[in-house]
Design a protein around this motif. Sequence first.
Motif, mmCIF file in Angstrom:
data_model
loop_
_atom_site.group_PDB
_atom_site.id
_atom_site.type_symbol
_atom_site.label_atom_id
_atom_site.label_comp_id
_atom_site.label_asym_id
_atom_site.label_seq_id
_atom_site.Cartn_x
_atom_site.Cartn_y
_atom_site.Cartn_z
ATOM 1 N N SER A 187 27.832 8.585 -3.052
ATOM 2 C CA SER A 187 27.174 9.479 -4.241
ATOM 3 C C SER A 187 26.507 9.021 -5.432
ATOM 4 C CB SER A 187 28.574 10.355 -4.853
ATOM 5 O OG SER A 187 29.573 9.658 -5.413
ATOM 6 N N ASP A 234 32.247 6.543 0.012
ATOM 7 C CA ASP A 234 31.302 7.390 -1.007
ATOM 8 C C ASP A 234 30.102 6.666 -1.190
ATOM 9 O OD1 ASP A 234 32.650 8.093 -4.116
ATOM 10 O OD2 ASP A 234 30.561 8.465 -3.267
ATOM 11 N N SER A 256 42.847 6.390 -13.496
ATOM 12 C CA SER A 256 44.160 5.748 -12.860
ATOM 13 C C SER A 256 44.464 4.454 -13.138
ATOM 14 C CB SER A 256 43.692 6.088 -11.549
ATOM 15 O OG SER A 256 43.645 7.438 -10.862
ATOM 16 N N ASN A 257 43.469 3.569 -13.199
ATOM 17 C CA ASN A 257 43.504 2.320 -13.759
ATOM 18 C C ASN A 257 42.174 1.732 -14.591
ATOM 19 O OD1 ASN A 257 41.804 0.708 -12.055
ATOM 20 N ND2 ASN A 257 43.276 1.250 -10.197
ATOM 21 N N PHE A 291 31.599 1.212 -14.595
ATOM 22 C CA PHE A 291 31.408 0.209 -15.652
ATOM 23 C C PHE A 291 31.127 0.624 -16.956
ATOM 24 C CE2 PHE A 291 32.466 -4.061 -13.824
ATOM 25 C CZ PHE A 291 32.880 -3.427 -12.377
ATOM 26 N N GLY A 292 31.637 0.251 -17.837
ATOM 27 C CA GLY A 292 30.996 0.305 -19.387
ATOM 28 C C GLY A 292 29.857 -0.521 -19.300
ATOM 29 N N TYR A 315 38.887 3.231 -12.872
ATOM 30 C CA TYR A 315 38.894 3.842 -11.698
ATOM 31 C C TYR A 315 39.236 5.249 -11.965
ATOM 32 C CZ TYR A 315 40.424 4.943 -6.787
ATOM 33 O OH TYR A 315 40.442 5.388 -5.870
ATOM 34 N N PHE A 327 36.575 -11.123 -12.507
ATOM 35 C CA PHE A 327 37.693 -10.003 -12.955
ATOM 36 C C PHE A 327 38.518 -11.061 -13.765
ATOM 37 C CE2 PHE A 327 41.174 -7.292 -11.867
ATOM 38 C CZ PHE A 327 42.339 -7.763 -11.829
ATOM 39 N N GLN A 368 43.874 -6.102 -14.482
ATOM 40 C CA GLN A 368 43.950 -4.559 -14.376
ATOM 41 C C GLN A 368 45.187 -4.207 -14.968
ATOM 42 O OE1 GLN A 368 43.191 -2.552 -10.175
ATOM 43 N NE2 GLN A 368 45.245 -2.742 -10.453
ATOM 44 N N GLN A 414 40.052 -1.913 -15.610
ATOM 45 C CA GLN A 414 39.983 -3.340 -14.929
ATOM 46 C C GLN A 414 39.056 -4.030 -16.059
ATOM 47 O OE1 GLN A 414 38.782 -4.142 -10.955
ATOM 48 N NE2 GLN A 414 40.558 -3.212 -9.922
ATOM 49 N N ALA A 462 32.193 9.730 -7.927
ATOM 50 C CA ALA A 462 32.001 8.389 -7.432
ATOM 51 C C ALA A 462 33.201 7.452 -7.231
ATOM 52 C CB ALA A 462 30.858 7.577 -8.146
ATOM 53 N N ASP A 463 33.551 7.039 -6.232
ATOM 54 C CA ASP A 463 35.167 6.540 -5.979
ATOM 55 C C ASP A 463 34.947 5.092 -6.474
ATOM 56 O OD1 ASP A 463 37.164 6.483 -3.132
ATOM 57 O OD2 ASP A 463 37.588 6.680 -5.195
ATOM 58 N N GLY A 464 34.036 4.383 -6.834
ATOM 59 C CA GLY A 464 33.878 2.905 -6.899
ATOM 60 C C GLY A 464 34.315 2.938 -8.655
ATOM 61 N N LEU A 465 34.435 1.672 -9.021
ATOM 62 C CA LEU A 465 34.880 1.466 -10.474
ATOM 63 C C LEU A 465 33.338 2.062 -11.245
ATOM 64 C CD1 LEU A 465 36.262 -2.002 -10.250
ATOM 65 C CD2 LEU A 465 37.356 -0.046 -10.762
ATOM 66 N N PHE A 513 33.120 -6.478 -19.778
ATOM 67 C CA PHE A 513 33.080 -5.064 -19.160
ATOM 68 C C PHE A 513 34.584 -4.492 -18.817
ATOM 69 C CE2 PHE A 513 28.500 -4.833 -18.460
ATOM 70 C CZ PHE A 513 28.050 -6.293 -17.878
ATOM 71 N N TYR A 533 36.251 -7.169 -16.635
ATOM 72 C CA TYR A 533 35.470 -8.362 -16.248
ATOM 73 C C TYR A 533 34.724 -9.084 -17.311
ATOM 74 C CZ TYR A 533 36.310 -6.181 -11.539
ATOM 75 O OH TYR A 533 37.016 -5.861 -10.365
#
Lengths: 116, 115
Positions: free
Chosen positions: B58, B56, A30-31, A106-107, A92, A45, A48, A33, A101-104, A88, A35
Amino acid sequence: GQQVMQIPQYQHVQEGEDFTTYCNSSTTLSNIQWYKQRPGGHPVFLIQLVKSGEVKKQKRLTFQFGEAKKNSSLHITATQTTDVGTYFCAGYMGIVSGGGADGLTFGKGTHLIIQP
Amino acid sequence: GAGVSQSPRYKVTKRGQDVALRCDPISGHVSLYWYRQALGQGPEFLTYFNYEAQQDKSGLPNDRFSAERPEGSISTLTIQRTEQRDSAMYRCASSLAGVMNTEAFFGQGTRLTVV
């Protein structure tokens, strides 16, 4: 599961040379970011990107988001010693891409080392 | 405060003990995230909250890990019966709204060492 892969893991450059790091997602994002984390510091940050094919510039930094919204890149022109750190990407996934998982996500980051 | 505050900055604990890590987000930030970062790696998502609701969880590795944010502000990440593999930097981040729209501000982290 969802994965965000980033290459290279390490990049050594001479001061003044250009630098690029690449980020690829296993699913449509979806997007995305970006860092920067200085040694001993915390992620800060940078930018984005949301739209397919989007390109944004911040002085010597150029960020791109792929047309398929599955990859991104960060390019630094004429690196300076202040650019040292780990960069990084963080994707999302959003609900459209199937949840998880709903968080970002990260690579692993690209460690930029600059030799004066 | 001006930024995300985490405490303690460093925690050394014996294997089998419980630990509680605290995060004080930026005032007014709706979303709060917990990440774990191993040395040389990117942050690994654990869980996140919007206000007091855990959206979340998870990413939590197992049921020894739990988090709460009872009043929609300060959050606590608790690890029960710690193991050596839990040793890492634990980072908290907050954002004004959901991650879709705004940047995440990270705290300095808590370095947990389990001996």
